[in-house]
Structures are given as structure tokens and as C-alpha cells.
Design an enzyme around this catalytic site. Sequence first.
Site, PDB file in Angstrom:
ATOM      1  N   HIS A  85       0.911  -1.302  -0.052  1.00 11.47           N
ATOM      2  CA  HIS A  85      -0.029   0.060  -0.055  1.00 11.47           C
ATOM      3  C   HIS A  85       0.959   1.368   0.049  1.00 11.47           C
ATOM      4  O   HIS A  85       0.452   2.341  -0.231  1.00 11.47           O
ATOM      5  CB  HIS A  85      -1.208   0.058   1.075  1.00 11.47           C
ATOM      6  CG  HIS A  85      -0.434   0.421   2.288  1.00 11.47           C
ATOM      7  ND1 HIS A  85      -0.342  -0.795   3.410  1.00 11.47           N
ATOM      8  CD2 HIS A  85      -0.307   1.319   3.157  1.00 11.47           C
ATOM      9  CE1 HIS A  85       0.249  -0.009   4.466  1.00 11.47           C
ATOM     10  NE2 HIS A  85       0.182   1.087   4.521  1.00 11.47           N
ATOM     11  N   ASP A 222       1.205  -7.680   2.271  1.00 15.18           N
ATOM     12  CA  ASP A 222       1.535  -6.287   1.864  1.00 15.18           C
ATOM     13  C   ASP A 222       2.804  -6.065   2.006  1.00 15.18           C
ATOM     14  O   ASP A 222       3.493  -5.318   2.896  1.00 15.18           O
ATOM     15  CB  ASP A 222       0.732  -5.444   3.315  1.00 15.18           C
ATOM     16  CG  ASP A 222       0.475  -4.103   2.635  1.00 15.18           C
ATOM     17  OD1 ASP A 222       0.783  -3.459   1.654  1.00 15.18           O
ATOM     18  OD2 ASP A 222      -0.179  -3.451   3.801  1.00 15.18           O
ATOM     19  N   SER A 646       3.853   2.250   8.690  1.00 19.84           N
ATOM     20  CA  SER A 646       3.682   1.217   7.473  1.00 19.84           C
ATOM     21  C   SER A 646       4.940   1.030   6.674  1.00 19.84           C
ATOM     22  O   SER A 646       5.696   1.911   6.194  1.00 19.84           O
ATOM     23  CB  SER A 646       2.614   1.687   6.327  1.00 19.84           C
ATOM     24  OG  SER A 646       1.521   1.622   6.869  1.00 19.84           O
TER      25      SER A 646
END
Length: 711
Positions: A85, A222, A646
Site C-alpha cells: 500500500h 502487504d 507502514s
Amino acid sequence: MKLKYILITVCCFFTLTGQADEGMWMLGNLNKQTRKTMKELGLQMSADKLYSPKRPSLKDAVVSFGGFCSGVVVSEDGLVFTNHHCGFSSVQQHSSVEHDYLKDGFVARSREEELPNPELYVRFLLRTEDVTKRVLGAVKPSMNEMERSSAVDSMMLVIGGEVSHKDSTLIGIVDAYYGGNEFWLSVYRDFNDVRLVFAPPSSIGKFGWDTDNWVWPRHTGDFCVFRIYADRNNHPAEYSPENVPYHPEYVAPISLDGYREGSFCMTLGYPGSTERYLSSFGIEEMMNNSNQAQIDVRGVKQAIWKREMDRNDSIRIKYASKYDESSNYWKNSIGTNRAIRKLGILEKKRAMEQELRRWIQQNPEEREKLLQLFTDLELNYKNRREVNRAQAYFIESFLYAPELVQLALKILNFDFEGEEKTVVAGLKDIVEQYSNLDLDIDKEVFTAALKEYRSKVDTTFLPAIYHTIAQEYNGDEKAYVDSLYAHSELTTPRGLKRFLERDTTYQIFDDPAISLGIDMLTMLFDMNMQMQAPTSEIIRGERLLNGAIRRMYASRNFYPDANSTMRLSFGTVAGYTPFDGAEYAYYTTSKGVLEKVKANVGDVDFAVQPEILSLLSSGDFGRYADEKGEMKVCFISNNDITGGNSGSAMFNAKGELLGLAFDGNWEAMSSDILYEPKMQRCIGVDVRYILFIIEKYGKASHLVQELKISD
């Protein structure tokens, strides 16, 4: 009993200063107590192996990725692992209906096939330095809050600028800590040539999409792989075909041994922002204003986007990245407000503040300075409440919803006299936004935003366009929007082109989109002016509150709120109990992917290509299988993270890579305000799953061969 309850609640609130698994610690300021706690939990590295300004250390393998995520360097030739992402926008920009890298994934079979991303950079931290005395030396006792802020900001810029003046390849940034009570200089080096190397299909990298976002158990791969390039002297350079892979100071080794419940785990990255010291008044404002505005307006906008994305592949590719970014914060706001209520965060904050009031009353020196602290905070938050709420809805409805207004404001504020590099990059950004814009969708979004804003704010805060809609369009928002788009030259790059070419037949300030943009900026300025006085006092009050908390609990081990600087969090791999009667394990496996696909037939959030299902069903996981022969996909630890983390590296006790952090959990979405040790978890993708997908699905063993994998 009441006093006993308050003291217990306060102690619970301040577990943030005593629990080993809480805290976003500054690597360059790890005190003895923190280092001791890490050792007791199992850390096998010395502090200078984690951070050293003079020799290579673990911090040299960790990067800020694009300024919005984190990443970790994993090869001598500059490979960087980050989240899917985090790389989603780059993958989208290289995608088309013919080459749908979002759907099918991307693999560079050679260095020549690696794709440049001019908007991306990675940032390495070289060192940090406490400059508090120097910054606060510019503050005079006679200064009011605005004068103090101006003096502090000026000194921060001066100190930061000195770094680049001495070495043009370096960037110096001074950040405020503890509400503006401390200041630290961070010295960075940026690399601007960052190329896409590998992206899994979205059915892996985004598996579960909005349904599973912020939720455990998770089965999302991810991850994304990029490469840093430099000039032939290994120095930063703008993109050039002549650049070569960057050779880093330190490469993170990778472990295939995995983890067990209770295993030491630490996370290194760049968390964005937390508000752990914010007053209860500030939390209430956040819930009712900014969070609720995001929930309401983005919910309306995203429903329109999603409907059209599901209908058309071309629209899906155009809108994928902006939908992903918008929906992430939308669901975060929903979860945060829910958790604040469910976990009683406001009650805990108020109990702590009541205890702080008693302490102030009992200490003459504190009483003299802070007697009116809470009264003033409450009054000033109240004085800006309605304007702040209207502004939150205004920004979401008019600055974040219709892209025509965004484009008009970008063009209106564009610095055409800036450096050539900046001008070119800015123009590319505008052209890129046009290329991903569908006018019919944008018109529908604008119409919906107009209705939503009017339904949520007092008529006092309605812009002049509502009068125009009522008088000239008989109250029909759609008719107004249709007319606006029909008469503006800025619906396509044509208007920008005419403006740049100095077309005398086109006066840009007469364009209705520009006129609307100016009206919006004017109203936003007016709202800020209405809030200026209470906002200034709120900043002062929150800073004083922060300082008072640290003085009251002087024996505790405090860490500063996150502020996009490098931080270390540490703890253990651990499951949790989300509610009575349920136990969540600390990992998930590929079996869960197959189960979710079967249970959600027809749901695009869980659609996976047959070849991936076949690969996961085969059970042939090779050296990436765990001791049971299973393929672990994700795992959780009680590491303390937030947005910006992230892509952060999750390391074991030896400093070996276990995986990448990519999410928090739904039950503890209020974690930016209060850490809940029993509930809060960091969700990471297992590095073994990453390598399995790269090697077995992507057939990119050449990338795996670059890595430093521990035996």
C-alpha cells in the site's frame, strides 16, 4: 472508593511510561532504563549496534519511504522492502488496461526493466542532536504565544539550514518534542532515484481490501520491492539511465527461523503522529470534528468512486490509489471514535487530569503557574468549537472532494518562478491528476459534497455558492455543478496550457473554477482568523499540560509523541483476547487465505487468481515453511506503532528481519491517544511469505539471491 478508582485509572493511563511493550523511543536518546528493559526482554544487540552516528548500525538500514511510509534496505545493491500500500501509487501510475500491474503484479526481470518513479525518494537518518537550549534561547519572557512561536520557528529553520550550508547533500530538520518543550535536530540524506522492482498482484498485496483493513486475523501479503539508485560515486542523484544501484552503509539480514509467542520483537520506522498527551478537551474536538467530518464526507465520496471502479477497469486503475488513501483514513476515523467510546478513553483522561489538578493545588510553585490551566483549556476549546467543526467539514467537502477545485487551487498557488526542478515536478503532478480524473464522477462527487456539507453545518458557515445555487439554479446543486464544469477551461489541461502560453483570450482569474477556489481560500482564511486567538492559547495550554505531566511523574520513563522522526518500539510477539470468549492467535497461515476465498465467493475484496490459489494449496513451501510445514502469512506483536510505520522493519533479538509492519488492530484504534497494552497489536507480514511469493509466484529468484539470509 472514588479516590481509589481514580488512582487505579491514572495508573492504567500511565502504563505508557512503564510497560516494555509501549513507547516510540528516539534511537539517539535511549536511556539506561529503556536499554535495560530491552535486554531483559531478550535483545541481543548493544545500543551502539542499533544507533551510531559514527559507524554503520541498524538504523542505517531503515528509511523514510517517500515521507509517508517506512522501508528497510535488504541488499548490497539497494533493494528496499516496503508495504504494497506504500508503493500502491507508483504501481498505479505504471498501470494501464493493457499492463494492469495492480491486478497482475509486476516483476522486473533485469535492472533495465526496473521502473523509475520521479515523485519518490528515500531518506536515511545520519544523526540526531538535542538543540533545545539553542531554540528556546530565542524565547523571551515578555513574548506572547504568537511571538514565541515565530521565534522558535525561525531558530528551527536557522539550525536546520546550517546543515545544508555545510554539506549540500544533507538535509537538517529540527522537530519539536513533548508539545514544544524540547527540540532535536535530525540530519538526513535523500536519494531521489527509486525504481519499482517487484509488486505482487493486489489479490495478495491488498487481500481483504476495505473489509479486512485494520482487522485481525489478517492474511494480506502487504509488501512491495524497490531499488535505490545513485551516481557512480554512490552519491544521491536525480534519475538518470547512467545511475547505478546504491550500496548502503548497512544491510538488514533476514531470518527464516520465524518467531514464537513471547519472542522479542522490535520495530524501526517513521511513525507519523500521536496525541498521547492531548487533553480530554482536545480528544473530544478530534472525535466530533475532524474524525466525524472524514467519516461523513469521505463515506459519500468513496461510495461514488467505488461504484464506478467496480463497473469499469479503466476507472478502477485511475482511482485506485486515491481511493486507497482516502478509505484508509476514513476507516481509521470510524475505528478511532468507536474505540474511544468503547475503551472509555475520555473517562481515563479526565481521571488523570483530576489527579493533576490536585497535584497542582498541593504544590505552590505549580499552583502559581498553572492554577487556570484546565479552565483556560476548556474555555478556549469551547470558543473555537463551532468554527472548528465547520472548518473540518469545509476542508473535506470542498478541498478534498471535488478534484476540479483541487486543480484550480494548485494552479492558482503554483510557483512558476521557482527552481526548474520544482516547477517541472509540480507541472507533472498536475498533469498526472488530470490523467486520473473522470469529469462525470467528479461532478457527482461535488454535488454530493455540497449536499453533505449543508446538512452538517450551521447556515452561518455556508459559502456564497449556496446563495448562488438558491437564486440562480433554483436550489439545484447538480445544475450549478454542471454549469461550473461546462464554463471552466480547467476541466482539462487545456486551460493550464493556455495560461502558460499567455493566451490573451484567456484570463485565468475569470475562470469560474479559479473564482470558486479563491472564494474557498478566503472563507478558509476567515475561519482561521476566527479561531486564531483561542488556537494560540490552546497551543500554549497543551504545551504547559505536557510539561506538567512529566514533572508530576518525574520518576517515570517518558517518550515523546510521534512526529515523523525515526522511532524504535519493542515488545514481544503475542496474541490477544478481543472480547470475552475469544482468543486470537499470534499468526495466520495460507490456509486462512483459502478459507476466506471460499467463504466470500463473489466478493471482490477476496478474489484471488486461480494460479495463486493453486500455489498456496500445493503445500510446497520449501525453506519458507515453518516447523509444521505451514506457510505463515502474518503475525502480531505488541509493538507500539501508528500511521507512517507502514513498511517498518520488524526485527528479532539479533536485528534480523522477521517481517514488515503494515497495520494496527480494530479493537485498539484509539492507540494514537492511549496505548492499551492488553489490546494494541502491530500486524506484520511474515518475511518468509514475502520471499515465497517473490520466488515461487514471481519466479524472481534473482532478487532472493541478493538478500543476506541468516543460516
